[in-house]
Scaffold this motif. Structure first.
Motif, PDB file in Angstrom:
ATOM      1  N   LYS A 128      -1.627   1.710  -0.308  1.00 14.61           N
ATOM      2  CA  LYS A 128      -1.157   2.890  -0.384  1.00 14.61           C
ATOM      3  C   LYS A 128      -0.719   3.275  -1.933  1.00 14.61           C
ATOM      4  O   LYS A 128       0.149   3.999  -2.138  1.00 14.61           O
ATOM      5  CB  LYS A 128      -0.060   2.743   0.900  1.00 14.61           C
ATOM      6  CG  LYS A 128      -0.546   2.741   1.820  1.00 14.61           C
ATOM      7  CD  LYS A 128       0.349   2.377   3.651  1.00 14.61           C
ATOM      8  CE  LYS A 128      -0.417   2.594   4.726  1.00 14.61           C
ATOM      9  NZ  LYS A 128       0.507   2.089   5.921  1.00 14.61           N
ATOM     10  N   ALA A 129       0.026   2.129  -2.046  1.00 12.14           N
ATOM     11  CA  ALA A 129       1.012   2.469  -4.002  1.00 12.14           C
ATOM     12  C   ALA A 129      -0.195   2.474  -4.719  1.00 12.14           C
ATOM     13  O   ALA A 129       0.439   3.890  -5.242  1.00 12.14           O
ATOM     14  CB  ALA A 129       1.737   0.918  -4.009  1.00 12.14           C
ATOM     15  N   LYS A 130      -1.046   2.035  -5.543  1.00  9.17           N
ATOM     16  CA  LYS A 130      -2.066   3.029  -6.052  1.00  9.17           C
ATOM     17  C   LYS A 130      -2.383   4.411  -5.474  1.00  9.17           C
ATOM     18  O   LYS A 130      -2.605   4.833  -6.388  1.00  9.17           O
ATOM     19  CB  LYS A 130      -3.447   1.649  -5.876  1.00  9.17           C
ATOM     20  CG  LYS A 130      -3.270   0.462  -6.415  1.00  9.17           C
ATOM     21  CD  LYS A 130      -4.657  -0.599  -6.316  1.00  9.17           C
ATOM     22  CE  LYS A 130      -4.083  -1.988  -7.051  1.00  9.17           C
ATOM     23  NZ  LYS A 130      -5.664  -2.307  -7.069  1.00  9.17           N
ATOM     24  N   VAL A 136      -0.603   6.148  -3.663  1.00 14.20           N
ATOM     25  CA  VAL A 136       0.557   7.165  -4.737  1.00 14.20           C
ATOM     26  C   VAL A 136       0.983   7.849  -6.086  1.00 14.20           C
ATOM     27  O   VAL A 136       1.152   9.097  -6.740  1.00 14.20           O
ATOM     28  CB  VAL A 136       2.234   6.721  -3.462  1.00 14.20           C
ATOM     29  CG1 VAL A 136       3.285   7.434  -4.661  1.00 14.20           C
ATOM     30  CG2 VAL A 136       1.847   6.988  -2.465  1.00 14.20           C
ATOM     31  N   GLU A 137       0.504   6.394  -6.599  1.00 13.23           N
ATOM     32  CA  GLU A 137       0.484   6.337  -8.449  1.00 13.23           C
ATOM     33  C   GLU A 137      -0.347   8.018  -8.435  1.00 13.23           C
ATOM     34  O   GLU A 137      -0.099   7.960  -9.574  1.00 13.23           O
ATOM     35  CB  GLU A 137       0.154   4.612  -8.594  1.00 13.23           C
ATOM     36  CG  GLU A 137      -0.003   4.632 -10.215  1.00 13.23           C
ATOM     37  CD  GLU A 137      -0.651   3.075 -10.735  1.00 13.23           C
ATOM     38  OE1 GLU A 137       0.191   3.443 -11.423  1.00 13.23           O
ATOM     39  OE2 GLU A 137      -0.925   2.448 -10.227  1.00 13.23           O
ATOM     40  N   GLN A 138      -1.783   7.503  -8.206  1.00 10.27           N
ATOM     41  CA  GLN A 138      -3.346   8.259  -8.183  1.00 10.27           C
ATOM     42  C   GLN A 138      -1.902   9.993  -8.291  1.00 10.27           C
ATOM     43  O   GLN A 138      -2.424  10.274  -9.204  1.00 10.27           O
ATOM     44  CB  GLN A 138      -4.215   8.240  -7.617  1.00 10.27           C
ATOM     45  CG  GLN A 138      -5.278   8.732  -8.273  1.00 10.27           C
ATOM     46  CD  GLN A 138      -5.601   8.460  -9.505  1.00 10.27           C
ATOM     47  OE1 GLN A 138      -5.261   7.445 -10.177  1.00 10.27           O
ATOM     48  NE2 GLN A 138      -6.037   9.708 -10.540  1.00 10.27           N
ATOM     49  N   GLN A 142       0.001  -7.006   2.372  1.00  9.67           N
ATOM     50  CA  GLN A 142       0.214  -6.971   1.576  1.00  9.67           C
ATOM     51  C   GLN A 142      -0.648  -5.929   0.770  1.00  9.67           C
ATOM     52  O   GLN A 142      -0.328  -5.427  -0.442  1.00  9.67           O
ATOM     53  CB  GLN A 142       0.543  -8.690   0.580  1.00  9.67           C
ATOM     54  CG  GLN A 142       2.075  -8.926   0.489  1.00  9.67           C
ATOM     55  CD  GLN A 142       2.171  -9.809   1.869  1.00  9.67           C
ATOM     56  OE1 GLN A 142       1.368  -9.876   2.473  1.00  9.67           O
ATOM     57  NE2 GLN A 142       2.891 -10.585   2.130  1.00  9.67           N
ATOM     58  N   ARG A 143      -1.909  -6.649   1.143  1.00 11.73           N
ATOM     59  CA  ARG A 143      -2.791  -5.401   0.297  1.00 11.73           C
ATOM     60  C   ARG A 143      -2.824  -4.681   1.059  1.00 11.73           C
ATOM     61  O   ARG A 143      -3.554  -3.211   0.124  1.00 11.73           O
ATOM     62  CB  ARG A 143      -4.076  -6.672   1.287  1.00 11.73           C
ATOM     63  CG  ARG A 143      -4.772  -8.136   0.175  1.00 11.73           C
ATOM     64  CD  ARG A 143      -6.479  -7.746   0.292  1.00 11.73           C
ATOM     65  NE  ARG A 143      -6.329  -7.907   1.276  1.00 11.73           N
ATOM     66  CZ  ARG A 143      -6.674  -8.994   2.462  1.00 11.73           C
ATOM     67  NH1 ARG A 143      -6.644 -10.268   1.129  1.00 11.73           N
ATOM     68  NH2 ARG A 143      -6.686  -9.183   3.621  1.00 11.73           N
ATOM     69  N   GLU A 144      -2.718  -4.433   1.694  1.00 13.40           N
ATOM     70  CA  GLU A 144      -2.325  -3.044   2.267  1.00 13.40           C
ATOM     71  C   GLU A 144      -1.805  -1.843   2.193  1.00 13.40           C
ATOM     72  O   GLU A 144      -1.918  -0.485   1.918  1.00 13.40           O
ATOM     73  CB  GLU A 144      -2.351  -2.637   3.805  1.00 13.40           C
ATOM     74  CG  GLU A 144      -3.091  -3.486   4.607  1.00 13.40           C
ATOM     75  CD  GLU A 144      -3.204  -3.382   5.770  1.00 13.40           C
ATOM     76  OE1 GLU A 144      -1.699  -2.364   6.869  1.00 13.40           O
ATOM     77  OE2 GLU A 144      -4.137  -3.121   6.538  1.00 13.40           O
ATOM     78  N   ALA A 145      -0.520  -3.049   1.315  1.00  9.17           N
ATOM     79  CA  ALA A 145       0.949  -1.553   1.018  1.00  9.17           C
ATOM     80  C   ALA A 145       0.212  -1.396  -0.528  1.00  9.17           C
ATOM     81  O   ALA A 145       0.316  -0.183  -0.771  1.00  9.17           O
ATOM     82  CB  ALA A 145       1.596  -3.269   1.198  1.00  9.17           C
ATOM     83  N   MET A 146      -0.255  -2.615  -1.342  1.00 10.06           N
ATOM     84  CA  MET A 146      -0.809  -2.509  -2.750  1.00 10.06           C
ATOM     85  C   MET A 146      -1.658  -1.137  -2.766  1.00 10.06           C
ATOM     86  O   MET A 146      -1.498  -0.237  -3.808  1.00 10.06           O
ATOM     87  CB  MET A 146      -1.012  -3.325  -3.145  1.00 10.06           C
ATOM     88  CG  MET A 146      -0.276  -4.319  -3.233  1.00 10.06           C
ATOM     89  SD  MET A 146       0.547  -3.998  -4.388  1.00 10.06           S
ATOM     90  CE  MET A 146      -0.620  -3.996  -6.337  1.00 10.06           C
TER      91      MET A 146
END
Length: 60
Positions: free
Chosen positions: A37-39, A41-43, A31-35
């Motif tokens: 990566k999502a951050k 992508v958001e940037q 979950q931490r790794e996915a978060m």
């Protein structure tokens, strides 16, 4: 008879090792790794939107 009990208790205590050699599993690692990566992508999406906005402003 008491000797058997003593041997049994000794074996049980030896089996209950309090020091574990393996570290506990990290249950939320995925979950931490996915978060993370999502951050990332958001940037990238924010930067892209900012660049597009700047280009539109320059064309006006």
């Amino acid at each position: 008879m008491p000797r058997r009990g003593l041997i049994l208790v000794t074996l049980l205590l030896a089996a209950c090792d309090t020091q574990s050699s393996a570290p506990p599993p990290d249950l939320v690692k995925n979950q931490r790794e996915a978060m993370g990566k999502a951050k990332g992508v958001e940037q990238v999406l924010k930067q892209s939107a900012d660049q597009k906005r700047e280009q539109e402003e320059q064309q006006k």
